[in-house]
Design a protein around this motif. Structure first.
Motif, mmCIF file in Angstrom:
data_model
loop_
_atom_site.group_PDB
_atom_site.id
_atom_site.type_symbol
_atom_site.label_atom_id
_atom_site.label_comp_id
_atom_site.label_asym_id
_atom_site.label_seq_id
_atom_site.Cartn_x
_atom_site.Cartn_y
_atom_site.Cartn_z
ATOM 1 N N LEU A 201 0.813 -1.214 0.000
ATOM 2 C CA LEU A 201 0.000 0.000 0.000
ATOM 3 C C LEU A 201 0.847 1.265 0.000
ATOM 4 N N SER A 231 -11.473 -1.615 -3.592
ATOM 5 C CA SER A 231 -11.187 -1.365 -2.176
ATOM 6 C C SER A 231 -10.856 0.107 -1.992
ATOM 7 N N TYR A 233 -9.260 2.865 0.596
ATOM 8 C CA TYR A 233 -8.378 2.980 1.753
ATOM 9 C C TYR A 233 -8.282 4.444 2.179
ATOM 10 N N VAL A 281 -3.015 3.222 7.483
ATOM 11 C CA VAL A 281 -3.951 2.944 6.384
ATOM 12 C C VAL A 281 -5.042 2.026 6.911
ATOM 13 N N ARG A 282 -6.266 2.405 6.647
ATOM 14 C CA ARG A 282 -7.400 1.587 7.063
ATOM 15 C C ARG A 282 -8.310 1.328 5.875
ATOM 16 N N LEU A 283 -8.792 0.083 5.771
ATOM 17 C CA LEU A 283 -9.748 -0.270 4.724
ATOM 18 C C LEU A 283 -11.102 0.312 5.110
#
Length: 654
Positions: A201, A231, A233, A281-283
């Motif tokens: 990422l 996705s 992020y 980083v977060r989904l």
């Protein structure tokens, strides 16, 4: 009615503190404790609910939250349910979690356990809505909380600050940095060396400073109906962020969409490097998208509002707009009956019940499509003479399975058979495109044969003049016209049949009277209600309130009360502005009022006179030097305001 929860612990402590009781008293005390124990264990859960925020705009999500707690040892509640009125819809939920509450009463610790549930709701029209009480299942019955109220205003484009980050109920996750938890909980020192947990990422540079959104598709080319997983992020520098919220999903208007994340709060943030800085980083979201047509299709952007020390408050951040190049499966080799969009990997199974019927009867044919992908909306059935296929009843269970959308969809047909003998129902073919093998596949389900027993047609008795003659045996054979009179043998005057007492116009008038009376009564009732509504609306209209305030100003001027006169004139001018332009000017600064009126088409001269009248009233109310003059000044102020009100009443927008 539930019994109150009674804790036997205080009674036990009291028993220990008393002097040693007699044997009979001790037995009585322990019997009382034994009776109170099941009352405590059997107490109903305490169910509460709330909505927040209670005031939103159209299209702005809000949360409906419910909590059910029981005493330790009692059965746990389950199956939360929320029913919404029209114009309200659930966008996500319920999100279910566990709760624990501990209380200390009189030195005794009591613990309650239970569950919490939350839903995200969006309104499509403004209004004040009453949400029915959410319910929970417990011991074979449903328990309700209290009804909830939410006020929905028209959309203005100025979004309110949400009560929770990402509009997720329950608040931020503890133990994670913003936007995932309390500020400054982890990675406060940006330069702290932490191992990159997600090097895939990482980025060579920052698209935007401090925080940004990034959309990553698993593919950029697909065929119509093929699953594309995107996705989203959220990248944040933990030492800078103080608040993040108001997360809006990407529209993806040209796709059939399925969410792949049950609850984004369960996604753990990971560390990665962007340029020279370390980011968390977060989904934030993951969608399974099925293209509905060919072409360059856009998913749109996900949006979020970010507050940070370096960039300011509620700064808009948007993800990149993913473009998917979509085309149709190849024409070469396309089987007959293929429907555009049937893409995936499927199996077909069919059952027929019963296998033996009488002629003219029906059988039930159930065809089930199982697999992953974009399930078909209909199937082609074998049509032939003597078979009648009725419209199917659909049932399905389609949900995310390992990153793909899978499950089953069944079609239940009723088939009427008019033939007799061994009737072959044929087979059902389902062609689809397999994106893994890059080829067409045809799944077939043979239906087999049904044994149909012939049924003899009903006999029709012959009717001849001799059989209908008087004295014949036609009546004995059950002929329907056996009792008809014979032909006339001679001429004679016509004798009309006798009429009924209510025959003719009188009968039809009596028949039509009830519905006409009901219609007239309903119309009268509606007319009365509309008249009352118009009267009530007129009494509360801004023009009416302006006239009332003007009369109050005249009465105060007659009494020589200059300050009361100024207050009444100020109310009258504000109400007149609202009646003429729709602007609620009480919330507008006096210096900005001419500009607001000019945007609504009010002439500049009239806007200046309105501002002068309000400025004069404000000076009289708050400046002691301007309160001199008594009745003469009040009368002059009334005349000046009357002219302004008349001009506002006569003004019409272009």
């Amino acid at each position: 009615m539930s019994r109150p929860a009674v804790s036997p612990a205080p009674l036990a402590l009291a028993a220990l503190a008393l002097p040693r009781p007699a044997p009979f008293a001790a037995a009585l005390l322990f019997a009382l404790l034994a009776l109170l124990a099941p009352l405590r264990a059997g107490a109903e859960p305490k169910v509460t609910a709330r909505v927040r925020p209670a005031e939103v705009e159209v299209g702005e999500p809000f949360s409906v939250e419910m909590e059910a707690l029981v005493e330790r040892g009692a059965s746990m509640p389950s199956d939360p349910e929320l029913r919404l009125p029209a114009n309200l819809s659930i966008t996500s939920g319920p999100s279910i979690g566990t709760q624990m509450s501990t209380q200390i009463t009189g030195g005794v610790v009591s613990t309650q356990l239970g569950i919490s549930a939350s839903w995200q709701v969006v309104a499509s029209k403004p209004g004040r809505y009453t949400i029915p009480a959410p319910t929970i299942a417990w011991n074979g019955k449903r328990l309700a909380a209290q009804p909830l109220q939410v006020n929905v205003e028209p959309a203005t484009g100025r979004r309110r600050r949400p009560s929770n980050p990402f509009l997720l109920p329950g608040g931020p996750m503890q133990g994670f940095p913003w936007p995932f938890g309390a500020p400054g909980s982890l990675f406060d020192d940006e330069e702290e060396e932490v191992e990159d947990q997600a090097p895939e990422l990482s980025l060579p540079s920052e698209p935007e400073p401090v925080a940004f959104l990034r959309a990553i598709p698993d593919k950029t080319t697909a065929v119509v109906g093929e699953q594309v997983t995107v996705s989203f992020y959220l990248y944040t520098r933990a030492s800078e962020i103080t608040d993040t919220g108001d997360l809006r999903q990407a529209p993806a208007a040209d796709f059939l969409r399925y969410p792949l994340l049950e609850d984004p709060r369960n996604e753990r943030p990971v560390a990665t490097r962007v340029g020279e800085h370390r980011y968390m980083v977060r989904l934030a979201d993951r969608l399974a998208l099925f293209p509905l047509k060919a072409g360059a299709l856009h998913t749109g952007t996900m949006q979020a509002r970010v507050t940070a020390r370096r960039i300011g408050s509620r700064v808009l951040r948007q993800s990149n707009d993913v473009v998917i190049q979509v085309k149709e499966p190849p024409i070469d080799g396309r089987p007959s009956g293929y429907a555009l969009g049937d893409v995936g990997q499927f199996t077909l199974k069919a059952t027929v019940q019963p296998r033996q019927i009488d002629q003219g009867g029906s059988v039930a044919v159930t065809v089930q499509v199982t697999g992953t992908g974009n399930f078909p909306q209909s199937l082609r059935v074998p049509e032939r003479t003597g078979l009648e296929w009725l419209d199917p009843e659909k049932r399905e269970s389609i949900e995310p399975r390992g990153g793909k959308i899978g499950g089953f969809r069944s079609f239940g047909y009723v088939v009427r058979i008019q033939e007799s003998g061994a009737v072959d129902l044929g087979k059902i073919d389902f062609p689809y495109w397999d994106p893994e093998q890059k080829r067409y596949v045809v799944e077939s389900a043979p239906l087999g044969t049904v044994e149909v027993n012939p049924v003899a047609p009903p006999t029709v008795a012959s009717s001849t003049p001799a059989s209908r003659a008087p004295g014949g045996d036609a009546a004995a054979r059950g002929e329907p016209f056996a009792g008809m009179p014979g032909l006339r043998a001679s001429l004679g005057a016509y004798s009309p049949p006798a009429t009924m007492p209510l025959d003719g116009a009188l009968f039809w008038c009596l028949l039509a009277a009830p519905p006409l009376l009901v219609t007239a009564f309903g119309a009268g009732d509606r007319l009365v209600r509309r008249t009352r509504e118009r009267r009530a609306a007129g009494a509360a209209s801004p023009a009416r309130l302006a006239a009332v305030a003007q009369r109050e100003a005249e009465e105060a001027a007659a009494q020589g009360d200059l300050k009361a006169t100024a207050a009444a004139i100020e109310r009258a001018v504000h109400r007149a502005i609202e009646a003429a332009t729709g602007l609620r000017s009480r919330g507008v600064l006096l210096a900005s009022l001419p500009g607001e009126l000019g945007q609504r088409g009010v002439p500049e001269a009239l806007s200046a006179r309105v501002s002068e009248a309000l400025a004069a009233c404000e000076a009289i109310r708050f400046e002691p030097a301007a309160q001199e003059g008594g009745g003469a000044a009040a009368a002059a102020l009334v005349e000046k305001s009357r002219a302004v009100l008349n001009d506002l009443a006569r003004w019409k927008p272009a």
